[in-house]
Design a protein around this motif. Structure first.
Motif: not given
Length: 648
Positions: A215-221
């Motif tokens: 989720n954190e990676r997706d938010k950054m992406s």
């Protein structure tokens, strides 16, 4: 768990039965070598689903059609039969549950097709009878661990003849690394600390933590994607405003741009006559030229650095070759002396010193060049990253200039200005919809409350108190080891004893506080020390598991020939302690030591009975007989004497 071996039987093809019955508490089988004592342990192991048979081949295997072990588990009798390994025993076993038991019921007719199951099914039957309800030990989603096994229980239950005084190994089958890892990992299960829900919670926690990271990676992406889209969107807005002769700040936030979409300014005659678009066009051209010059300068810098690096590599290689050649002429002595007069040879020693200085400089230079090369690589990576960024920026400016030129061309060709305005309005709408979609997804990601779910699962896992139970178990086991070993034949050199057993590694050592070091079992001398460590550890483990109300480990321990340290079979096959005493008029020290060992075992059984409410079973096969055990009568514990007779 109050469970033990009720009987061991073998049946011939003709139905003839040979058996030994046991009770709780101490059970002794004494006899000569080759009488079949050690085979009893292997029969139990075989009936607990071993992958192959270790029963000694010969008289016993030639006689036997069925090997049988009867387990008493609470009020249940579990009769487990297995044919010889070569005669379908590798695949099939027989399991019968019964409330009542009579040794005379063990007949060939008992083992029918209705009671025949596969070896794997038989192991599961044993596990279920012992109360093992866990079917999946996996604690993360990356690796499937599978179920705990009754086979891993045997490491706590058996001390073979070649293991009971072994200095290199404590546990059965720990030469197999994976077996050792499984036994250690399954200790909390055998102790009854955890259940299936515990491992399910660990899996849930692992999934939640992975989802949180994803989720954190997706938010950054998505954040990065929204920022890139803002760049596209601002260009469309600026182009639209330029057509109307208006300005728009390039740093306008994205939420303001989305609001402007719904109230874009309209076209007027005055905006048509504005020169704003032309001003913006020349500003873009000027900026493009500036970026191209920056890229040109970067290209030159990168090229020069690469040349310098190549020179450095070549220089370093030459230095290394020179260093290798210098090894051949390296002085082998500190000072050269004239062989005739015995005085130092000044010129030769001076050259030797110069050579050593040159050698030292050469090595320092090689090291310095290597460090410089590393800095070259770091600088090149940084410059190449900047080049890529400039290249992307130049492409964007070029596209923007081409769009503006297209507008000019359209006006020159007398195309209607409102067509251009309609185009950019449509483009703004399209870009805004993409941005809003990305922002919506980003908002959904932000709403995912992984932290509270993770906290909830962690609290449920924490409630199992595994770390607390582990610390408590180590304190209990180590305290008992040091109490028991005081009664055994342990060298004065290691007294006062400070034996420690680690549950995370299953290592055992003596903590030498004087020399501030740990003395591991393999580093201790004397078979008596090794035997004492084995006995004290396994009696302590037996005690610990017996007093755990939720433990699923059977409460029996099989020890094969513990007195061999003092009376090897080659010395005598039969040690009658009464006759020995009469011959010597006083007890031999070794006789007293073995008697004390048996007394310590009986004392521990009684201590466990006081704490747990039942006597755990200890089966000992040995050569010794007629020992004086003080308040205990040796004969009360003898189940078989194989002197003039044998098991078969």
């Amino acid at each position: 768990m109050n469970s033990y071996i009720k009987a061991i039987c073998v049946l011939s093809k003709e139905g003839e039965r040979k058996e030994v019955e046991f009770t709780s508490g101490l059970n002794i089988i004494t006899g000569e070598s080759k009488s079949g004592k050690s085979a009893l342990l292997e029969i139990i192991d075989y009936c607990m689903g071993s992958s192959r048979s270790y029963i000694p081949k010969g008289i016993i295997t030639n006689f036997t059609e069925f090997f049988v072990t009867v387990f008493r588990i609470g009020t249940l009798n579990l009769i487990v039969g297995r044919k010889s390994f070569e005669d379908n025993g590798r695949k099939q076993m027989y399991v019968i549950r019964t409330k009542t038991f009579d040794i005379n019921d063990i007949k060939l007719e008992l083992f029918t097709e209705e009671t025949m199951i596969t070896v794997d099914q038989a192991k599961k039957e044993l596990e279920a009878a012992f109360g093992m309800e866990i079917t999946d030990m996996s604690d993360n989603t990356n690796k499937k661990e599978g179920r705990p096994s009754v086979r891993n229980m045997t490491s706590y239950l058996f001390q073979h003849q070649n293991l009971i005084a072994n200095k290199f190994a404590l546990f059965y089958r720990f030469d197999d690394y994976y077996k050792k890892e499984d036994v250690i990992k399954q200790f909390p299960i055998f102790a009854g600390w955890v259940d299936q829900e515990y491992y399910s919670l660990l899996i849930q926690l692992d999934e939640l933590e992975k989802n949180k990271k994803r989720n954190e990676r997706d938010k950054m992406s998505y954040n990065n994607a929204v920022e890139r889209l803002r760049g596209r969107l601002i260009k469309s807005f600026i182009s639209y405003y330029a057509l109307l002769g208006k300005e728009l700040d390039e740093n306008t936030p994205i939420h303001i741009l989305l609001q402007l979409r719904k109230k874009l300014p309209d076209f007027t005659r005055e905006s048509y006559l504005s020169e704003e678009m032309e001003v913006r066009y020349f500003a873009l051209k000027e900026r493009l030229e500036l970026k191209r010059r920056e890229k040109h300068d970067l290209d030159l810098t990168v090229k020069n650095l690469e040349l310098s690096r190549n020179y450095g590599d070549s220089y370093q290689e030459n230095l290394k070759r020179l260093d290798e050649r210098g090894e051949y002429s390296k002085p082998e002595i500190g000072e050269y002396v004239c062989p005739l007069c015995g005085k130092p040879h000044e010129k030769l020693n001076e050259k030797m010193n110069d050579l050593n200085k040159s050698k030292k400089w050469l090595q320092n230079e090689i090291q310095g060049v290597g460090e410089q090369n590393l800095s070259f690589f770091a600088e090149l990576n940084h410059l190449n990253h900047n080049k890529r960024s400039l290249t992307d920026e130049i492409k964007d400016l070029t596209r923007e200039i081409e769009r503006t030129e297209g507008i000019f061309k359209g006006l020159k060709d007398n195309k209607r200005l409102d067509e251009q305005i309609i185009y950019y309005k449509a483009k703004i709408d399209s870009d805004c919809e993409i941005v809003e979609s990305q922002r919506s997804t980003l908002a959904q990601l932000a709403e995912s409350d992984y932290d509270s779910d993770i906290s909830f699962i962690k609290n449920k896992i924490k409630a199992y108190n595994v770390k607390f139970y582990e610390a408590e178990a180590m304190t209990f086991i180590n305290g008992n080891i040091n109490r028991i070993i005081e009664k055994l034949d342990f060298e004065e050199e290691y007294r006062p004893t400070k034996i420690k057993f680690e549950l995370d590694t299953f290592n055992l050592y003596h903590e030498d506080k004087i020399n501030k070091t740990n003395v591991y079992l393999s580093e201790m001398g004397s078979g008596a020390n090794w035997l004492s460590c084995h006995l004290s550890l396994f009696l302590s483990l037996l005690h610990y598991f017996a007093v755990q109300k939720t433990s699923i480990l059977p409460s029996f321990l099989f020890i094969d020939q513990p007195s061999q340290v003092y009376f090897p079979p080659l010395k005598t096959d039969y040690i009658n302690f009464t006759e020995t005493q009469q011959m010597l008029n006083s007890k031999d020290k070794e006789v007293v030591t073995v008697e004390n060992m048996y007394i310590a075992i009986l004392d521990e059984i009684e201590l466990i009975n006081e704490a747990a409410g039942f006597r755990p079973q200890i089966i000992i096969t040995d050569h010794v007989d007629h020992m004086d055990l003080g308040k205990y009568d040796f004969n009360d514990y003898v189940r078989r004497r194989w002197r003039d007779s044998k098991f078969i």
